[in-house]
Design an enzyme around this catalytic site. Structure first.
Site, PDB file in Angstrom:
ATOM      1  N   SER A  47      10.414  -4.296   6.295  1.00 42.60           N
ATOM      2  CA  SER A  47       9.732  -3.144   6.883  1.00 42.60           C
ATOM      3  C   SER A  47      10.733  -2.008   6.990  1.00 42.60           C
ATOM      4  O   SER A  47      11.879  -2.219   7.383  1.00 42.60           O
ATOM      5  CB  SER A  47       9.188  -3.479   8.274  1.00 42.60           C
ATOM      6  OG  SER A  47       8.739  -2.290   8.921  1.00 42.60           O
TER       7      SER A  47
ATOM      8  N   HIS B 174      -2.129  -5.803  12.881  1.00 42.90           N
ATOM      9  CA  HIS B 174      -3.106  -5.018  12.106  1.00 42.90           C
ATOM     10  C   HIS B 174      -4.317  -5.849  11.681  1.00 42.90           C
ATOM     11  O   HIS B 174      -5.119  -5.412  10.872  1.00 42.90           O
ATOM     12  CB  HIS B 174      -2.431  -4.372  10.883  1.00 42.90           C
ATOM     13  CG  HIS B 174      -1.431  -3.316  11.259  1.00 42.90           C
ATOM     14  ND1 HIS B 174      -0.399  -2.924  10.444  1.00 42.90           N
ATOM     15  CD2 HIS B 174      -1.307  -2.566  12.392  1.00 42.90           C
ATOM     16  CE1 HIS B 174       0.325  -1.986  11.055  1.00 42.90           C
ATOM     17  NE2 HIS B 174      -0.207  -1.760  12.240  1.00 42.90           N
TER      18      HIS B 174
ATOM     19  N   PHE C   6       0.823  -1.211   0.000  1.00 41.68           N
ATOM     20  CA  PHE C   6       0.000   0.000   0.000  1.00 41.68           C
ATOM     21  C   PHE C   6       0.860   1.267   0.000  1.00 41.68           C
ATOM     22  O   PHE C   6       0.503   2.281  -0.551  1.00 41.68           O
ATOM     23  CB  PHE C   6      -0.902   0.052   1.243  1.00 41.68           C
ATOM     24  CG  PHE C   6      -1.776  -1.144   1.389  1.00 41.68           C
ATOM     25  CD1 PHE C   6      -2.446  -1.685   0.299  1.00 41.68           C
ATOM     26  CD2 PHE C   6      -1.937  -1.746   2.629  1.00 41.68           C
ATOM     27  CE1 PHE C   6      -3.264  -2.785   0.441  1.00 41.68           C
ATOM     28  CE2 PHE C   6      -2.757  -2.860   2.779  1.00 41.68           C
ATOM     29  CZ  PHE C   6      -3.413  -3.387   1.689  1.00 41.68           C
TER      30      PHE C   6
ATOM     31  N   CYS D 228     -19.191  -9.588  12.789  1.00 40.94           N
ATOM     32  CA  CYS D 228     -20.454  -8.880  13.001  1.00 40.94           C
ATOM     33  C   CYS D 228     -20.255  -7.783  14.047  1.00 40.94           C
ATOM     34  O   CYS D 228     -19.680  -8.016  15.102  1.00 40.94           O
ATOM     35  CB  CYS D 228     -21.525  -9.875  13.456  1.00 40.94           C
ATOM     36  SG  CYS D 228     -23.075  -9.061  13.877  1.00 40.94           S
TER      37      CYS D 228
HETATM   38 ZN   LIG Z   1     -24.637 -10.803  13.834  1.00 41.49          ZN
END
Ligand SMILES: [Zn+2]
Length: 253
Positions: A193, A122, A36, A130
């Site tokens: 890194s 990360h 990235f 959820c």
């Molecule tokens: Zn759920």
């Protein structure tokens, strides 16, 4: 890698009872995962501010549609397989030469290669959780990729799912464990890194203040080159690690 460097790394590792590895994007670019922050990465293309404004916990909560439109375009990848460097590290763990890995990467490639003691500070991009605190069902990325709407929802309770990755504005995962693992190392190897992202870079800096045996394998400068016992720049990381591992095999260490 020069022979003197190789000999030095091998003897340092052979005498270490607790070698810990820190990995960053550079180890995964060899496996085809985009960096990235690299020259072609989205941070350069779009500007860090724009990325930070969307890949952000507040933006996620405020406007999940906008978040997911961006996230699906830039952060959801086809399945990748571990590169040689990941495989060698897993083998080194099996042989007791590496005790653990702290990674900045979210691609799960260490686990896929067979490494067992991995702290992914990360998070993990192919998991979704959820948002409903009372539910917290975990989904794989297949569920999200094939979901009919842009914003994936829990099939149990209907709440929005959040990628199990650390967004801007969120704390890293396993802060204490990662720091303990790094500071408890006898030898620390940093791979791929440039050590610019905190707090991880801070842990490595702290290590290098009190201990000596920091080895850095990275293409290009890092923030702690001056503190390293040895810096290996350039070359293919997988080949470098393979050579180190082979020499240790030969020495029976
Ligand atoms: Zn759920």
């Amino acid at each position: 890698m020069e022979k003197n460097d190789l000999d030095q790394v091998v003897s340092v590792l052979a005498n270490s009872r607790n070698t810990i590895v820190v990995t960053g994007a550079g180890i995964s670019t060899e496996a085809g995962i985009p960096d990235f922050r690299g020259p072609d990465g989205i941070y350069r293309k779009l500007g860090e501010n724009q990325v930070m404004n969307i890949i952000n916990i507040n933006a996620f909560n405020r406007n999940p549609e906008e978040f997911y439109a961006f996230y699906r375009q830039h952060f959801v990848f086809p399945p990748a397989v571990p590169g040689k460097a990941h495989q060698v590290l897993a083998d080194m763990e099996k042989k007791g030469r590496v005790k653990g890995i702290v990674t900045q990467n979210i691609d799960s490639l260490h686990e896929k290669a067979g490494s067992r003691k991995v702290i992914a500070i990360h998070g993990t991009a192919d998991r979704y959780i959820c948002r409903n605190r009372g539910c917290q069902v975990v989904y794989g990325d297949e569920y999200v990729k094939s979901y009919e709407d842009i914003v994936p929802r829990c099939k149990k309770c209907g709440s929005v799912l959040k990628p199990d990755v650390v967004l801007f504005g969120e704390n890293i995962k396993n802060y204490v464990e990662a720091r303990d693992m790094i500071l408890g190392a006898q030898v620390l190897i940093v791979i791929g890194s440039s050590l610019t992202v905190y707090p991880l870079a801070g842990f490595v800096k702290e290590f290098s203040t009190f201990y000596q045996d920091l080895i850095i394998i990275n293409k290009g400068r890092t923030q702690l080159d001056h503190a390293a016992l040895l810096k290996i720049d350039g070359g293919h990381t997988g080949d470098t690690l393979e050579e180190i591992n082979r020499q240790m095999d030969l020495r029976g260490k």
